[in-house]
Write a protein that holds these residues in place. Structure first.
Motif, PDB file in Angstrom:
ATOM      1  N   GLY A 199       0.934  -0.865  -0.207  1.00 40.24           N
ATOM      2  CA  GLY A 199      -0.160   0.046  -0.180  1.00 40.24           C
ATOM      3  C   GLY A 199       1.185   1.212  -0.322  1.00 40.24           C
ATOM      4  N   ALA A 200       0.585   2.012   1.070  1.00 43.33           N
ATOM      5  CA  ALA A 200       0.875   3.365   0.873  1.00 43.33           C
ATOM      6  C   ALA A 200       2.325   3.191   1.937  1.00 43.33           C
ATOM      7  CB  ALA A 200       0.631   4.659   1.562  1.00 43.33           C
ATOM      8  N   ASP A 201       2.273   2.061   2.799  1.00 48.06           N
ATOM      9  CA  ASP A 201       4.085   1.513   3.324  1.00 48.06           C
ATOM     10  C   ASP A 201       5.265   0.716   2.951  1.00 48.06           C
ATOM     11  OD1 ASP A 201       2.510   2.918   5.301  1.00 48.06           O
ATOM     12  OD2 ASP A 201       1.342   0.587   5.841  1.00 48.06           O
ATOM     13  N   GLU A 202       6.730   1.633   2.802  1.00 48.14           N
ATOM     14  CA  GLU A 202       7.297   1.065   2.803  1.00 48.14           C
ATOM     15  C   GLU A 202       7.992   0.414   3.342  1.00 48.14           C
ATOM     16  OE1 GLU A 202      10.784   3.877   1.347  1.00 48.14           O
ATOM     17  OE2 GLU A 202      12.072   2.280   0.755  1.00 48.14           O
ATOM     18  N   LEU A 203       8.130  -1.097   3.658  1.00 44.33           N
ATOM     19  CA  LEU A 203       8.560  -2.504   3.658  1.00 44.33           C
ATOM     20  C   LEU A 203      10.594  -2.051   3.967  1.00 44.33           C
ATOM     21  CD1 LEU A 203       6.258  -4.192   2.266  1.00 44.33           C
ATOM     22  CD2 LEU A 203       7.717  -6.264   3.256  1.00 44.33           C
ATOM     23  N   THR A 204      10.682  -1.378   2.783  1.00 44.99           N
ATOM     24  CA  THR A 204      11.811  -1.540   2.900  1.00 44.99           C
ATOM     25  C   THR A 204      12.713   0.369   3.674  1.00 44.99           C
ATOM     26  OG1 THR A 204      12.220  -0.539   0.964  1.00 44.99           O
ATOM     27  CG2 THR A 204      12.502  -2.513   1.236  1.00 44.99           C
ATOM     28  N   ALA A 205      12.192   1.069   4.372  1.00 42.45           N
ATOM     29  CA  ALA A 205      12.455   2.212   4.615  1.00 42.45           C
ATOM     30  C   ALA A 205      13.031   1.715   5.876  1.00 42.45           C
ATOM     31  CB  ALA A 205      11.264   2.966   4.871  1.00 42.45           C
ATOM     32  N   ARG A 206      14.158   2.536   5.759  1.00 43.41           N
ATOM     33  CA  ARG A 206      14.535   2.194   7.218  1.00 43.41           C
ATOM     34  C   ARG A 206      14.060   2.191   8.804  1.00 43.41           C
ATOM     35  NH1 ARG A 206      19.712   5.390   8.800  1.00 43.41           N
ATOM     36  NH2 ARG A 206      19.255   7.117   7.909  1.00 43.41           N
ATOM     37  N   LYS A 207      12.813   2.794   8.711  1.00 38.39           N
ATOM     38  CA  LYS A 207      12.678   2.957   9.856  1.00 38.39           C
ATOM     39  C   LYS A 207      11.301   1.869  10.125  1.00 38.39           C
ATOM     40  CE  LYS A 207      14.268   6.833  12.067  1.00 38.39           C
ATOM     41  NZ  LYS A 207      13.819   8.282  12.748  1.00 38.39           N
ATOM     42  N   ALA A 208      10.843   1.164   8.873  1.00 34.87           N
ATOM     43  CA  ALA A 208       9.560   0.341   8.398  1.00 34.87           C
ATOM     44  C   ALA A 208       9.788  -0.678   9.870  1.00 34.87           C
ATOM     45  CB  ALA A 208       9.528   0.005   7.008  1.00 34.87           C
ATOM     46  N   ASP A 209       8.600  -0.830  10.687  1.00 37.66           N
ATOM     47  CA  ASP A 209       8.050  -1.452  11.271  1.00 37.66           C
ATOM     48  C   ASP A 209       7.852  -2.918  10.688  1.00 37.66           C
ATOM     49  OD1 ASP A 209       7.417  -3.443  13.011  1.00 37.66           O
ATOM     50  OD2 ASP A 209       5.734  -2.203  13.935  1.00 37.66           O
ATOM     51  N   ILE A 210       8.972  -3.880   9.899  1.00 38.71           N
ATOM     52  CA  ILE A 210       9.298  -5.000   9.214  1.00 38.71           C
ATOM     53  C   ILE A 210       8.097  -5.949  10.001  1.00 38.71           C
ATOM     54  CG2 ILE A 210      10.783  -5.627  10.215  1.00 38.71           C
ATOM     55  CD1 ILE A 210      10.204  -6.042   6.268  1.00 38.71           C
ATOM     56  N   ASP A 211       7.813  -6.239  11.070  1.00 38.80           N
ATOM     57  CA  ASP A 211       6.711  -7.504  11.628  1.00 38.80           C
ATOM     58  C   ASP A 211       6.320  -6.874  11.532  1.00 38.80           C
ATOM     59  OD1 ASP A 211       9.063  -8.728  11.894  1.00 38.80           O
ATOM     60  OD2 ASP A 211       9.701  -7.410  13.923  1.00 38.80           O
ATOM     61  N   ALA A 212       5.249  -5.725  11.838  1.00 41.77           N
ATOM     62  CA  ALA A 212       3.671  -5.244  11.514  1.00 41.77           C
ATOM     63  C   ALA A 212       3.695  -5.046  10.007  1.00 41.77           C
ATOM     64  CB  ALA A 212       3.405  -3.548  11.685  1.00 41.77           C
ATOM     65  N   LEU A 213       4.411  -4.721   9.114  1.00 39.92           N
ATOM     66  CA  LEU A 213       4.232  -4.883   7.879  1.00 39.92           C
ATOM     67  C   LEU A 213       3.720  -6.342   7.540  1.00 39.92           C
ATOM     68  CD1 LEU A 213       6.301  -2.371   6.345  1.00 39.92           C
ATOM     69  CD2 LEU A 213       3.370  -2.585   6.441  1.00 39.92           C
ATOM     70  N   ARG A 214       5.239  -7.106   8.079  1.00 38.48           N
ATOM     71  CA  ARG A 214       4.879  -8.558   7.376  1.00 38.48           C
ATOM     72  C   ARG A 214       3.196  -8.844   7.737  1.00 38.48           C
ATOM     73  NH1 ARG A 214       9.853 -10.241   9.360  1.00 38.48           N
ATOM     74  NH2 ARG A 214      11.594 -10.272   8.083  1.00 38.48           N
ATOM     75  N   ALA A 215       3.017  -8.862   8.784  1.00 41.05           N
ATOM     76  CA  ALA A 215       1.369  -9.715   9.475  1.00 41.05           C
ATOM     77  C   ALA A 215       0.286  -8.826   8.343  1.00 41.05           C
ATOM     78  CB  ALA A 215       1.280  -8.489  10.666  1.00 41.05           C
ATOM     79  N   ARG A 216       0.627  -8.096   7.803  1.00 41.64           N
ATOM     80  CA  ARG A 216      -0.393  -7.741   6.479  1.00 41.64           C
ATOM     81  C   ARG A 216      -0.454  -8.336   5.362  1.00 41.64           C
ATOM     82  NH1 ARG A 216       0.601  -2.118   6.998  1.00 41.64           N
ATOM     83  NH2 ARG A 216      -0.373  -2.236   4.727  1.00 41.64           N
ATOM     84  N   ILE A 217       0.439  -8.783   5.545  1.00 45.83           N
ATOM     85  CA  ILE A 217       1.599  -9.824   4.166  1.00 45.83           C
ATOM     86  C   ILE A 217       1.370 -11.376   4.346  1.00 45.83           C
ATOM     87  CG2 ILE A 217       2.778 -10.186   2.227  1.00 45.83           C
ATOM     88  CD1 ILE A 217       4.094  -7.495   2.807  1.00 45.83           C
ATOM     89  N   GLY A 218       0.581 -12.561   3.877  1.00 43.64           N
ATOM     90  CA  GLY A 218       0.287 -13.769   3.781  1.00 43.64           C
ATOM     91  C   GLY A 218       0.882 -14.317   3.164  1.00 43.64           C
TER      92      GLY A 218
END
Lengths: 219, 255, 218
Positions: free
Chosen positions: B66-85
């Protein structure tokens, strides 16, 4: 006559056996907590911590239990008036931690990498994945080798005799002094008690291993 | 980028031991779109899909959910992964947990649901893949097809915005493949956004809106499924698809 | 630190003399345990029902009881039935009895891991069963058991320190004496710890080399 000596002193042997069991349990718990910590550090931490953990492990594995007992007992006595039991629990517990860390590290390495990947794929942090997925599997797998370690430590509690813990061997010694002899009978009786404790511990841990069995996780 | 874009990757590169496994790969999937990724083994398909949810670190390139970047330095990668199966080739069900707890672990620990809510949610997903009766089973007691359906249910339980499939039927015996594909077909029908790496050409052709052909770490060709399978532009794509078709004919003639 | 070094240095000759005892007990007991361990292992795997049961009983009894008890029985108990050992001999006998049981278990596992086809191949060449076991199975079994055996050898090196409890003047016993005379227990046991660290490290490195050269993965 000999049987009477053993029979009359049975309460003392039982008292010694109780201390032996208490010491074994205490040192194994210390070893499990510290050993799991060391194992996790060796498996996951950066190299400075890993190096430190490895050095600690090597140190405690290279030095005889008796030397560690004296080092801890007299070393701690310099600044704190420690009694023999806690000194023994600490010395043998930390030594056991070194051995247990090896067991845990091996068990962690045996958990397939896909398990942590799957935990991360549902959004778990690395730490949560290790705690809820990798470690439970590793600890479950470790029960087999851990049984050997526990039995070995049960026997090594007898070495605490040398710094004055009144466990089974020390009680046997007292009985020998009090009855002017009967060494063969009394020490043999102590051996039988150790054998019984070993067999009981082995039985209990094997049973636990079987009861906690998970299809696909047993070896 | 339109508002409908769910997952977008731009200029991904990655090398293993001096070998380029991803070479400037870009792709995106829109809401409700099904994208197939095909290509020979070693083409980088699995690496690509693992990079899309950050299971594999990238050398360079950016990925957005969506609008959130996974590769951003400050990304909460765990929260983003929870939205991807994510569905793995070899299922990776948690060996020490029963099916029920496999489904509920993420709901409890990541979604922070209470036990009742998590159980309701997990039961619904298990029912959706047709395995309600396996609630108390251990992963090792399941057939391959059942295990893969449980792993799909585990991913679905997290209510993902997009589902990634990494060769979901490659580790299965032929009899089990159908049951997994049936579940995936139902997801397609339900409008799920999906990216599927697969060797099941007929299935991809039938369900994918858009197909990407990869070779040697790069995208060779991308287009609508019908066009790519029937009138591919690149010679490499044609050779690959003809080769698969020939292999299938060969299979069909041997009893 | 320099004070500690001076203290360590002044007692080093005594400690090294003790180390001589330590290594003597260890070497002799290991060799005795090696021979007895093979006898037990062969009895357990190839023996008839009586010798098999005797071997199992011995191994379980020894592995179920502490070395310290075994040493007390040998040194303090056996004299009551007329078997008297000097402390050094008693220590060697006790540690030999102890390590034989453990070595037997590792040898047994090694024997079991030798592929059955090996005996068949030896018999096909006309070797007797005994010859096949001796010349084909045992050498391979030992090479398979080498890592565990090496581990056991290092473990027993550390357990020689138990001999101090029956007043053998080995490393640990000397340290105890020096500690009692100087009241500097902690310092002297630090020195002893360093000596054991060196001994164990050297033995481990040597055995690693042996393992690398002769070890057999199955």
């Amino acid at each position: 006559m000999i049987y009477a000596v053993i029979w009359d002193n049975l309460p003392y042997l039982a008292e010694g056996a109780a201390i032996t069991v208490a010491l074994a349990l205490t040192l194994l718990v210390i070893g499990l907590v510290v050993g799991t910590g060391l194992g996790l550090i060796q498996a996951y931490a950066g190299w400075p911590l890993r190096l430190a953990a490895t050095l600690i492990e090597r140190f405690f594995r290279a030095i005889p239990a008796i030397v560690l007992l004296f080092l801890f007992y007299y070393g701690i006595s310099v600044f704190y008036n420690i009694s023999a039991f806690p000194a023994a629990a600490l010395a043998l517990g930390l030594r056991s931690a070194a051995y247990q860390s090896q067991i845990i590290r091996g068990a962690i390495a045996a958990v397939p990498a896909g398990q942590l990947a799957a935990a991360r794929a549902i959004g778990m942090t690395r730490a949560a994945g290790i705690r809820h997925v990798v470690l439970p599997q590793a600890l479950r797998q470790a029960i087999g080798p851990w049984t050997n370690e526990a039995l070995s430590e049960l026997k090594d509690t007898s070495l605490a005799y040398t710094i004055g813990v009144v466990e089974l061997m020390r009680q046997a010694d007292y009985i020998v002094s009090a009855t002017y002899g009967h060494q063969l009978a009394v020490y043999s009786a102590a051996a039988v008690v150790y054998l019984a404790l070993s067999l009981a511990a082995n039985w209990a841990l094997t049973r636990a291993d079987r009861r906690l069995a998970v299809p696909g996780l047993s070896h | 980028m339109t508002d409908a874009t769910r997952l977008r990757a731009e200029h991904l590169t990655k090398s293993f031991a001096g070998r380029r496994v991803l070479d400037d790969v870009s792709l995106s999937v829109a809401k409700g779109e099904v994208k197939g990724i095909i290509g020979p083994s070693g083409a980088g398909k699995s690496t690509l899909i693992r990079c899309l949810n950050g299971l594999e670190p990238l050398d360079t390139g950016r990925v957005w959910l969506g609008a959130d970047e996974l590769t951003a330095r400050k990304a909460d990668i765990d929260a983003l992964r929870a939205r991807i199966g994510f569905v793995f080739q070899d299922f990776n069900l948690f060996t020490h947990l029963r099916v029920a707890d496999n489904l509920m672990l993420g709901l409890r620990r990541v979604r922070k649901m209470d036990a009742v809510e998590a159980e309701r949610c997990a039961r619904a997903e298990l029912d959706r893949v047709g395995l309600a009766d396996k609630w108390q089973a251990w992963p090792a007691e399941l057939s391959g097809g059942q295990a893969q359906r449980v792993s799909i249910a585990r991913a679905l339980a997290m209510a993902p915005e997009v589902m990634l499939f990494d060769e979901p039927t490659s580790a299965l015996d032929p009899q089990s493949v159908g049951s997994v594909l049936r579940v995936m077909r139902e997801l397609v029908a339900g409008g799920m956004t999906m990216i599927i790496v697969s060797h099941e050409m007929a299935f991809i052709e039938a369900v994918a809106d858009d197909v990407v052909f990869m070779a040697d770490g790069a995208i060779v060709e991308e287009g609508p499924a019908g066009q790519l399978f029937n009138t591919p532009h690149a010679a490499a794509t044609r050779a690959f698809i003809d080769g698969i078709a020939a292999a299938h004919r060969g299979e069909a003639t041997t009893p | 630190m320099s004070q500690w070094l001076a203290f360590a240095g002044s007692h080093l000759p005594t400690l090294l003399a003790g180390t001589g005892y330590t290594l003597t007990i260890w070497a002799v007991a290991m060799i005795a345990g090696f021979v007895a361990g093979w006898v037990l292992a062969v009895a357990r795997v190839y023996g008839g029902s009586i010798s098999r049961r005797l071997a199992v009983g011995y191994i379980e009894l020894i592995r179920g009881t502490p070395l310290l008890v075994q040493m007390f029985i040998v040194y303090l108990g056996l004299p009551q039935i007329g078997i008297v050992f000097a402390p050094l001999t008693a220590a060697i006998v006790a540690i030999g009895i102890n390590t034989a049981a453990y070595q037997a278990e590792y040898f047994r596992a090694g024997i079991r891991a030798v592929r059955p086809g090996q005996i068949a191949a030896a018999r096909a060449l006309g070797l007797s069963r005994g010859q096949a076991i001796r010349h084909v199975v045992l050498p391979q079994g030992f090479r398979i058991a080498l890592p565990q055996w090496a581990n056991e050898v290092v473990i027993e090196l550390k357990y020689t320190s138990v001999a101090y409890a029956i007043s053998v003047p080995e490393l640990m016993g000397r340290a105890k004496e020096i500690g009692a005379a100087s009241f500097r227990y902690f310092a002297i046991f630090c020195v002893v710890a360093v000596i054991y660290l060196v001994l164990v490290t050297v033995v481990t490195l040597v055995l690693d080399q042996v393992e690398r050269r002769y070890g057999l993965r199955h």
